[in-house]
Write a protein that holds these residues in place. Sequence first.
Motif, PDB file in Angstrom:
ATOM      1  N   VAL A  23      -8.477  21.958 -71.593  1.00  0.00           N
ATOM      2  CA  VAL A  23      -8.662  22.435 -70.226  1.00  0.00           C
ATOM      3  C   VAL A  23      -9.105  21.264 -69.369  1.00  0.00           C
ATOM      4  CG1 VAL A  23      -9.954  24.027 -68.760  1.00  0.00           C
ATOM      5  CG2 VAL A  23      -9.309  24.722 -71.075  1.00  0.00           C
ATOM      6  N   LYS A  24      -8.398  21.056 -68.277  1.00  0.00           N
ATOM      7  CA  LYS A  24      -8.710  19.951 -67.367  1.00  0.00           C
ATOM      8  C   LYS A  24      -9.905  20.326 -66.499  1.00  0.00           C
ATOM      9  CE  LYS A  24      -6.694  17.001 -63.860  1.00  0.00           C
ATOM     10  NZ  LYS A  24      -5.513  16.727 -63.028  1.00  0.00           N
ATOM     11  N   CYS A  25     -10.888  19.425 -66.457  1.00  0.00           N
ATOM     12  CA  CYS A  25     -12.031  19.640 -65.564  1.00  0.00           C
ATOM     13  C   CYS A  25     -11.784  18.873 -64.265  1.00  0.00           C
ATOM     14  CB  CYS A  25     -13.335  19.218 -66.244  1.00  0.00           C
ATOM     15  SG  CYS A  25     -13.507  17.448 -66.501  1.00  0.00           S
ATOM     16  N   GLU A  26     -12.703  18.927 -63.362  1.00  0.00           N
ATOM     17  CA  GLU A  26     -12.553  18.313 -62.045  1.00  0.00           C
ATOM     18  C   GLU A  26     -12.644  16.783 -62.067  1.00  0.00           C
ATOM     19  OE1 GLU A  26     -11.830  19.922 -59.143  1.00  0.00           O
ATOM     20  OE2 GLU A  26     -11.586  21.721 -60.376  1.00  0.00           O
ATOM     21  N   ASP A  27     -13.242  16.210 -63.108  1.00  0.00           N
ATOM     22  CA  ASP A  27     -13.440  14.762 -63.173  1.00  0.00           C
ATOM     23  C   ASP A  27     -12.114  14.020 -63.353  1.00  0.00           C
ATOM     24  OD1 ASP A  27     -16.214  15.104 -62.965  1.00  0.00           O
ATOM     25  OD2 ASP A  27     -16.407  15.367 -65.129  1.00  0.00           O
ATOM     26  N   ALA A  28     -12.127  12.739 -63.020  1.00  0.00           N
ATOM     27  CA  ALA A  28     -10.934  11.893 -63.184  1.00  0.00           C
ATOM     28  C   ALA A  28     -10.716  11.597 -64.667  1.00  0.00           C
ATOM     29  CB  ALA A  28     -11.099  10.596 -62.408  1.00  0.00           C
ATOM     30  N   TYR A  29      -9.464  11.550 -65.072  1.00  0.00           N
ATOM     31  CA  TYR A  29      -9.094  11.282 -66.460  1.00  0.00           C
ATOM     32  C   TYR A  29      -8.426   9.918 -66.573  1.00  0.00           C
ATOM     33  CZ  TYR A  29     -10.019  15.994 -68.127  1.00  0.00           C
ATOM     34  OH  TYR A  29     -10.634  17.163 -68.499  1.00  0.00           O
ATOM     35  N   VAL A  30      -8.540   9.321 -67.752  1.00  0.00           N
ATOM     36  CA  VAL A  30      -7.805   8.102 -68.075  1.00  0.00           C
ATOM     37  C   VAL A  30      -6.499   8.551 -68.724  1.00  0.00           C
ATOM     38  CG1 VAL A  30      -7.768   5.993 -69.463  1.00  0.00           C
ATOM     39  CG2 VAL A  30      -9.900   6.751 -68.386  1.00  0.00           C
ATOM     40  N   ASP A  31      -5.374   8.322 -68.032  1.00  0.00           N
ATOM     41  CA  ASP A  31      -4.061   8.670 -68.565  1.00  0.00           C
ATOM     42  C   ASP A  31      -3.593   7.598 -69.533  1.00  0.00           C
ATOM     43  OD1 ASP A  31      -4.021  10.868 -66.870  1.00  0.00           O
ATOM     44  OD2 ASP A  31      -2.759   9.899 -65.366  1.00  0.00           O
ATOM     45  N   ARG A  32      -2.924   8.004 -70.601  1.00  0.00           N
ATOM     46  CA  ARG A  32      -2.335   7.059 -71.554  1.00  0.00           C
ATOM     47  C   ARG A  32      -1.044   7.656 -72.068  1.00  0.00           C
ATOM     48  NH1 ARG A  32      -1.216   2.037 -73.095  1.00  0.00           N
ATOM     49  NH2 ARG A  32      -1.692   1.563 -75.253  1.00  0.00           N
ATOM     50  N   LYS A  33       0.088   7.047 -71.666  1.00  0.00           N
ATOM     51  CA  LYS A  33       1.388   7.508 -72.132  1.00  0.00           C
ATOM     52  C   LYS A  33       1.660   6.930 -73.513  1.00  0.00           C
ATOM     53  CE  LYS A  33       3.420   8.246 -67.634  1.00  0.00           C
ATOM     54  NZ  LYS A  33       4.538   7.954 -66.730  1.00  0.00           N
ATOM     55  N   GLY A  34       2.291   7.726 -74.353  1.00  0.00           N
ATOM     56  CA  GLY A  34       2.606   7.290 -75.705  1.00  0.00           C
ATOM     57  C   GLY A  34       3.963   7.824 -76.147  1.00  0.00           C
TER      58      GLY A  34
END
Length: 128
Positions: free
Chosen positions: A7-18
Amino acid sequence: MHKIFGVKCEDAYVDRKGAYIIPFNNGKLGVVQTSKGFFFLGGGIDENETDNECIQRECLEEAGCSVVVKEFVCSAEAYIEHPVIEHFHPIQNYYAGEIIQKDQEPMETDHKLVWLSYEELKGSRYAR
């Protein structure tokens, strides 16, 4: 098919494509075994790298093998609380494929290529 886990929260996430390969041989899946569990061959995409280039590089690093990347199978993303990164968002593409040959010893010495049936892999300590 695309799956979203967590579940995504309001904070910023570090995206990493793989990008990852799922090689089949005689009814078994090729995966890498480490002390942390079993993993599909592949990993994070480096800057300006295609999915295919990422998979080729990661397969040499993790298993010392050359592969043929075939058709796209599915994609997945997750919203994870990581102990170091904190809010981590891996975005992953999975492809069918085939291991052609072993070219060298793996660069990641704690990795071992193993062939498991789906039943053997299901329910095991699988981390990726």
